[in-house]
Design a protein around this motif. Structure first.
Motif, PDB file in Angstrom:
ATOM      1  N   MET A   1       0.783  -1.184  -0.022  1.00  0.00           N
ATOM      2  CA  MET A   1       0.098   0.226  -0.048  1.00  0.00           C
ATOM      3  C   MET A   1       0.927   1.318  -0.047  1.00  0.00           C
ATOM      4  SD  MET A   1      -3.253   0.777   2.729  1.00  0.00           S
ATOM      5  CE  MET A   1      -2.434   1.929   3.455  1.00  0.00           C
ATOM      6  N   GLU A   2       0.493   2.209  -0.742  1.00  0.00           N
ATOM      7  CA  GLU A   2       1.374   3.502  -0.785  1.00  0.00           C
ATOM      8  C   GLU A   2       1.141   4.120   0.466  1.00  0.00           C
ATOM      9  OE1 GLU A   2       1.328   7.081  -3.493  1.00  0.00           O
ATOM     10  OE2 GLU A   2       0.520   5.142  -4.825  1.00  0.00           O
ATOM     11  N   LYS A   3       2.456   4.858   0.845  1.00  0.00           N
ATOM     12  CA  LYS A   3       2.315   5.509   2.098  1.00  0.00           C
ATOM     13  C   LYS A   3       1.484   7.019   2.005  1.00  0.00           C
ATOM     14  CE  LYS A   3       6.939   5.170   2.278  1.00  0.00           C
ATOM     15  NZ  LYS A   3       8.176   5.410   2.591  1.00  0.00           N
ATOM     16  N   PRO A   4       0.743   7.258   2.942  1.00  0.00           N
ATOM     17  CA  PRO A   4       0.206   8.581   3.176  1.00  0.00           C
ATOM     18  C   PRO A   4       1.262   9.838   2.940  1.00  0.00           C
ATOM     19  CG  PRO A   4      -0.135   7.524   5.228  1.00  0.00           C
ATOM     20  CD  PRO A   4       0.569   6.391   4.373  1.00  0.00           C
ATOM     21  N   LYS A   5       0.752  10.958   2.138  1.00  0.00           N
ATOM     22  CA  LYS A   5       1.647  11.752   1.974  1.00  0.00           C
ATOM     23  C   LYS A   5       1.191  13.181   2.740  1.00  0.00           C
ATOM     24  CE  LYS A   5       2.607  10.899  -3.007  1.00  0.00           C
ATOM     25  NZ  LYS A   5       1.752   9.815  -3.166  1.00  0.00           N
ATOM     26  N   VAL A   6       1.922  13.539   3.639  1.00  0.00           N
ATOM     27  CA  VAL A   6       1.622  14.642   4.408  1.00  0.00           C
ATOM     28  C   VAL A   6       2.488  15.881   3.723  1.00  0.00           C
ATOM     29  CG1 VAL A   6       1.655  15.744   6.716  1.00  0.00           C
ATOM     30  CG2 VAL A   6       1.606  13.251   6.284  1.00  0.00           C
ATOM     31  N   VAL A   7       2.075  16.973   3.479  1.00  0.00           N
ATOM     32  CA  VAL A   7       2.694  17.959   3.115  1.00  0.00           C
ATOM     33  C   VAL A   7       2.538  19.540   3.981  1.00  0.00           C
ATOM     34  CG1 VAL A   7       3.137  19.801   1.187  1.00  0.00           C
ATOM     35  CG2 VAL A   7       2.593  17.310   0.588  1.00  0.00           C
ATOM     36  N   ILE A   8       3.592  19.797   4.690  1.00  0.00           N
ATOM     37  CA  ILE A   8       3.478  21.144   5.408  1.00  0.00           C
ATOM     38  C   ILE A   8       3.957  22.281   4.649  1.00  0.00           C
ATOM     39  CG2 ILE A   8       4.416  22.155   7.757  1.00  0.00           C
ATOM     40  CD1 ILE A   8       4.658  19.102   8.492  1.00  0.00           C
ATOM     41  N   LEU A   9       3.038  23.009   4.678  1.00  0.00           N
ATOM     42  CA  LEU A   9       3.561  24.601   3.870  1.00  0.00           C
ATOM     43  C   LEU A   9       3.706  25.555   4.957  1.00  0.00           C
ATOM     44  CD1 LEU A   9       0.573  24.946   1.419  1.00  0.00           C
ATOM     45  CD2 LEU A   9       2.644  23.345   1.246  1.00  0.00           C
ATOM     46  N   GLY A  10       5.358  25.920   4.905  1.00  0.00           N
ATOM     47  CA  GLY A  10       5.855  26.970   5.877  1.00  0.00           C
ATOM     48  C   GLY A  10       6.402  26.417   6.885  1.00  0.00           C
ATOM     49  N   ALA A  11       7.939  26.885   7.053  1.00  0.00           N
ATOM     50  CA  ALA A  11       8.570  26.423   8.267  1.00  0.00           C
ATOM     51  C   ALA A  11       8.629  27.779   9.169  1.00  0.00           C
ATOM     52  CB  ALA A  11       9.921  25.853   7.664  1.00  0.00           C
ATOM     53  N   GLY A  12       7.644  28.169   9.445  1.00  0.00           N
ATOM     54  CA  GLY A  12       7.821  29.482  10.478  1.00  0.00           C
ATOM     55  C   GLY A  12       7.651  28.363  12.001  1.00  0.00           C
ATOM     56  N   TYR A  13       7.155  29.313  12.974  1.00  0.00           N
ATOM     57  CA  TYR A  13       6.856  28.570  14.184  1.00  0.00           C
ATOM     58  C   TYR A  13       6.014  27.343  13.980  1.00  0.00           C
ATOM     59  CZ  TYR A  13       9.131  32.568  16.528  1.00  0.00           C
ATOM     60  OH  TYR A  13       9.877  33.342  17.059  1.00  0.00           O
ATOM     61  N   GLY A  14       4.749  27.632  13.445  1.00  0.00           N
ATOM     62  CA  GLY A  14       3.928  26.434  13.398  1.00  0.00           C
ATOM     63  C   GLY A  14       4.074  25.499  12.526  1.00  0.00           C
ATOM     64  N   LEU A  16       7.391  24.234  11.640  1.00  0.00           N
ATOM     65  CA  LEU A  16       8.542  23.588  11.925  1.00  0.00           C
ATOM     66  C   LEU A  16       8.143  22.976  13.335  1.00  0.00           C
ATOM     67  CD1 LEU A  16      11.273  23.282  11.052  1.00  0.00           C
ATOM     68  CD2 LEU A  16      12.193  25.359  12.456  1.00  0.00           C
ATOM     69  N   ILE A  17       7.552  23.366  13.976  1.00  0.00           N
ATOM     70  CA  ILE A  17       7.391  22.722  15.452  1.00  0.00           C
ATOM     71  C   ILE A  17       6.273  21.416  15.108  1.00  0.00           C
ATOM     72  CG2 ILE A  17       6.264  22.622  17.744  1.00  0.00           C
ATOM     73  CD1 ILE A  17       9.046  24.342  17.441  1.00  0.00           C
ATOM     74  N   ALA A  31       4.724   7.374   6.898  1.00  0.00           N
ATOM     75  CA  ALA A  31       4.120   8.453   6.028  1.00  0.00           C
ATOM     76  C   ALA A  31       5.360   9.118   5.313  1.00  0.00           C
ATOM     77  CB  ALA A  31       3.365   9.256   6.941  1.00  0.00           C
ATOM     78  N   ASP A  32       4.958   9.856   4.211  1.00  0.00           N
ATOM     79  CA  ASP A  32       5.876  10.549   3.258  1.00  0.00           C
ATOM     80  C   ASP A  32       5.713  12.032   3.990  1.00  0.00           C
ATOM     81  OD1 ASP A  32       7.823   9.142   1.739  1.00  0.00           O
ATOM     82  OD2 ASP A  32       6.399   8.911   0.244  1.00  0.00           O
ATOM     83  N   VAL A  33       6.600  12.675   4.662  1.00  0.00           N
ATOM     84  CA  VAL A  33       6.038  14.168   4.995  1.00  0.00           C
ATOM     85  C   VAL A  33       7.265  14.920   4.405  1.00  0.00           C
ATOM     86  CG1 VAL A  33       6.071  15.522   6.868  1.00  0.00           C
ATOM     87  CG2 VAL A  33       5.597  12.950   7.474  1.00  0.00           C
ATOM     88  N   THR A  34       6.514  15.863   3.753  1.00  0.00           N
ATOM     89  CA  THR A  34       7.570  17.168   3.209  1.00  0.00           C
ATOM     90  C   THR A  34       7.124  18.509   3.797  1.00  0.00           C
ATOM     91  OG1 THR A  34       7.276  15.819   1.047  1.00  0.00           O
ATOM     92  CG2 THR A  34       8.179  17.889   1.075  1.00  0.00           C
ATOM     93  N   LEU A  35       8.377  18.965   4.235  1.00  0.00           N
ATOM     94  CA  LEU A  35       8.060  20.322   4.756  1.00  0.00           C
ATOM     95  C   LEU A  35       8.534  21.322   3.708  1.00  0.00           C
ATOM     96  CD1 LEU A  35       7.772  22.748   7.062  1.00  0.00           C
ATOM     97  CD2 LEU A  35       9.988  21.990   7.685  1.00  0.00           C
ATOM     98  N   ILE A  36       7.715  22.634   3.294  1.00  0.00           N
ATOM     99  CA  ILE A  36       8.028  23.129   2.073  1.00  0.00           C
ATOM    100  C   ILE A  36       8.175  24.644   2.649  1.00  0.00           C
ATOM    101  CG2 ILE A  36       7.381  24.316  -0.129  1.00  0.00           C
ATOM    102  CD1 ILE A  36       5.755  21.766  -0.799  1.00  0.00           C
ATOM    103  N   HIS A  64      19.341  27.136   9.931  1.00  0.00           N
ATOM    104  CA  HIS A  64      19.352  26.083   8.661  1.00  0.00           C
ATOM    105  C   HIS A  64      18.457  25.198   9.069  1.00  0.00           C
ATOM    106  CE1 HIS A  64      21.043  24.705   5.121  1.00  0.00           C
ATOM    107  NE2 HIS A  64      21.121  23.545   5.540  1.00  0.00           N
ATOM    108  N   ILE A  65      17.232  24.878   8.063  1.00  0.00           N
ATOM    109  CA  ILE A  65      16.334  24.019   8.450  1.00  0.00           C
ATOM    110  C   ILE A  65      16.491  22.741   8.222  1.00  0.00           C
ATOM    111  CG2 ILE A  65      13.926  23.258   7.508  1.00  0.00           C
ATOM    112  CD1 ILE A  65      13.458  26.320   6.593  1.00  0.00           C
ATOM    113  N   PRO A  66      17.404  22.196   7.262  1.00  0.00           N
ATOM    114  CA  PRO A  66      17.715  21.022   7.466  1.00  0.00           C
ATOM    115  C   PRO A  66      18.365  20.281   8.843  1.00  0.00           C
ATOM    116  CG  PRO A  66      18.355  21.763   5.346  1.00  0.00           C
ATOM    117  CD  PRO A  66      17.822  22.824   6.052  1.00  0.00           C
ATOM    118  N   ASP A  67      19.236  21.360   9.537  1.00  0.00           N
ATOM    119  CA  ASP A  67      19.676  21.123  10.650  1.00  0.00           C
ATOM    120  C   ASP A  67      18.721  20.974  11.893  1.00  0.00           C
ATOM    121  OD1 ASP A  67      22.213  20.951   9.440  1.00  0.00           O
ATOM    122  OD2 ASP A  67      22.539  23.083  10.029  1.00  0.00           O
TER     123      ASP A  67
END
Ligand code: FAD
Ligand code: NAD
Length: 401
Positions: A1-14, A16-17, A31-36, A64-67
């Motif tokens: 079964m394909e993993k559910p895809k979660v996408v987060i728009l914006g890496a401010g306080y909301g 990123l936390i 799940a596949d989670v992507t932060l944009i 630096h976000i990846p860190d």
């Protein structure tokens, strides 16, 4: 079964936390989670006024976000979001690329509201992002250099619009910074002016009397000209026009007249209330499947109470509920309603002075300034844990970019 895809728009306080929460809860492969986010750094918005004045180093405010993502459960993508197709569950990026989602978190934050006042968009400076705040810092330095050339006093007249928290915090940093620049450029401090223009009849109009009186006395003693009950009605390149007919010859207007939700949301055919996306008690966007929204982009109202304000404190607490609620949705578990707990408010007026109300106790002066440092340190703790916090405070974390 394909993993559910979660996408987060914006890496401010909301955003990123919420990403950090998902990292803690989800199992590998669940799940596949992507932060944009627009940039590959997260800026600590509560310190942007310090970047504007040049009183904080860049690497303390832009991280630096990846860190900051501790596991490989959340993938980071540096991109600008331009549209969302809620029917097809697709995100459109400004380079034309599209991304599918099953679950979406909108955390795109705030924009500065200029209320259509002529010239403000074009000629005023905004404390909106790291870049826009850095532009203020660079401009101020250039104005000092320009004054050395022609001695035109408009170069050294710095006008801040609005005496809400942002305006007062900006003025406080200028009070600390300008004497240092004067020394550097060998210019007497008395040649500089800081003018704060506020439309209502008091500075910090939403704060208590004690804080207002303390701040007024401190700023006046520091030479700041406070113009209350005065509205800015136009901003020209070399002058600022007031509603009482006066013009201030100045080349710097720092606009802190208020905020609104990210203007992008208006293009998405959503039912907005005062520009923000109304959410239910679980932080889900009403009438949209699998879509959540938090922070300044969202409007959370509990029964007959007022909507929660646009603050980092709200965004962080919402993220701490929303992350687990996204995971619970994926797993078909029960969601938790969001409850807000107000810890207090502290406004800094430069490095060594602040005013605030913490757990119902009114504080002023150096003690309040120390409390402000504690609040900022606490955010680093929430973001990266105790080791990260200590290293960040001691400047020991490796810096990228
Ligand atoms: P934001 O922090 O605005 O984050 C949104 C993110 O989305 C950003 O990283 C942005 O780059 C990204 N983004 C936006 N558009 C796009 C796009 N199209 N594509 C991709 N990415 C995008 N609140 C407090 O509680 N305490 C304080 O002391 C305090 N001090 C403040 C001081 C200042 C000078 C300012 C300006 C605000 C202050 N606030 C404070 C308010 C606080 O900063 C905001 O409420 C908070 O930043 C909201 O967090 P957010 O995650 O909703 O949005
Ligand atoms: P705000 O709306 O609180 O204040 C804007 C001020 O600008 C108001 O007092 C308004 O009367 C004035 N104004 C508007 N138009 C004007 C005009 N034409 N001429 C002169 N004055 C004008 O906005 P803010 O200060 O940017 O705060 C935004 C949000 O961020 C709030 O929710 C605030 O609580 C939060 N914040 C919190 C802190 C903190 O907790 N230390 C610091 C900064 C911001």
């Amino acid at each position: 079964m394909e993993k559910p895809k979660v996408v987060i728009l914006g890496a401010g306080y909301g955003g990123l936390i919420a990403s950090r929460e998902l990292e803690k809860i989800l199992n590998s492969g669940e799940a596949d989670v992507t932060l944009i986010n627009k940039h590959d750094y997260h800026y600590i918005s509560t310190q942007l006024h310090k970047i504007g004045a040049g009183t904080a180093s860049d690497n303390k405010v832009a991280l630096h976000i990846p860190d900051l993502l501790k596991t490989n459960l959340v993938k980071f993508k540096k991109a600008v979001v331009s549209n969302v197709d809620f029917n097809d569950k697709n995100i459109v990026l400004d380079n034309g690329e599209t991304l599918e989602y099953d679950y979406l978190l909108i955390a795109l934050g705030f924009d500065v509201d200029t209320f259509g006042i002529p010239g403000v968009e074009e000629n005023a400076f905004k404390i909106r992002s790291f870049r826009s705040s850095k532009a203020i810092q660079n401009h101020i330095t250039k104005e000092f250099a320009a004054y050395k050339e022609d001695q035109d006093p408009s170069h050294l007249t710095f006008v801040v619009a609005g005496a809400g928290f942002t305006g007062i915090e900006m003025v406080g940093e200028l009070v600390d910074k300008l004497p240092k620049l004067c020394k550097q450029y060998d210019i007497p401090v008395k040649e500089t002016r800081i003018i704060n223009v506020e439309a209502s009849d008091s500075i910090l109009p939403f704060f208590d009397r004690k804080a207002i009186d303390f701040t007024t006395a401190y700023l006046k003693k520091s030479g700041v000209e406070l113009m209350t009950s005065t509205k800015i009605v136009e901003c020209k390149k070399e002058s600022i026009i007031l509603d009482n007919g006066f013009q201030i010859p100045a080349r710097t207007l720092i606009w802190s007249g208020g905020v609104r939700a990210n203007k992008l949301l208006e293009k998405w055919n959503l039912q907005l209330v005062r520009g923000r996306i109304p959410v239910d008690e679980y932080l889900r966007v009403k009438e949209l499947d699998g879509v959540f929204c938090i922070g300044d982009a969202s409007l959370f109202t509990k029964e007959d109470q007022n909507a929660l304000p646009a603050t980092a404190q709200v965004a962080i607490q919402q993220a701490q509920t929303c992350g687990p609620n996204i995971a619970a949705t994926i797993r078909g578990e029960a969601l938790k309603p969001f409850t807000y707990s107000h810890k207090g408010t502290v406004a800094s007026i430069g490095l060594k002075v602040a005013v605030g109300n913490v757990f119902g106790v009114k504080i002023t002066g150096l003690f309040a300034a120390l409390m402000k440092q504690v609040v900022e340190a606490r955010y680093l703790l929430v973001l990266g844990g105790p080791v990260f916090m200590v290293k960040e405070l001691l400047n020991l974390n490796p810096k990228k970019g």
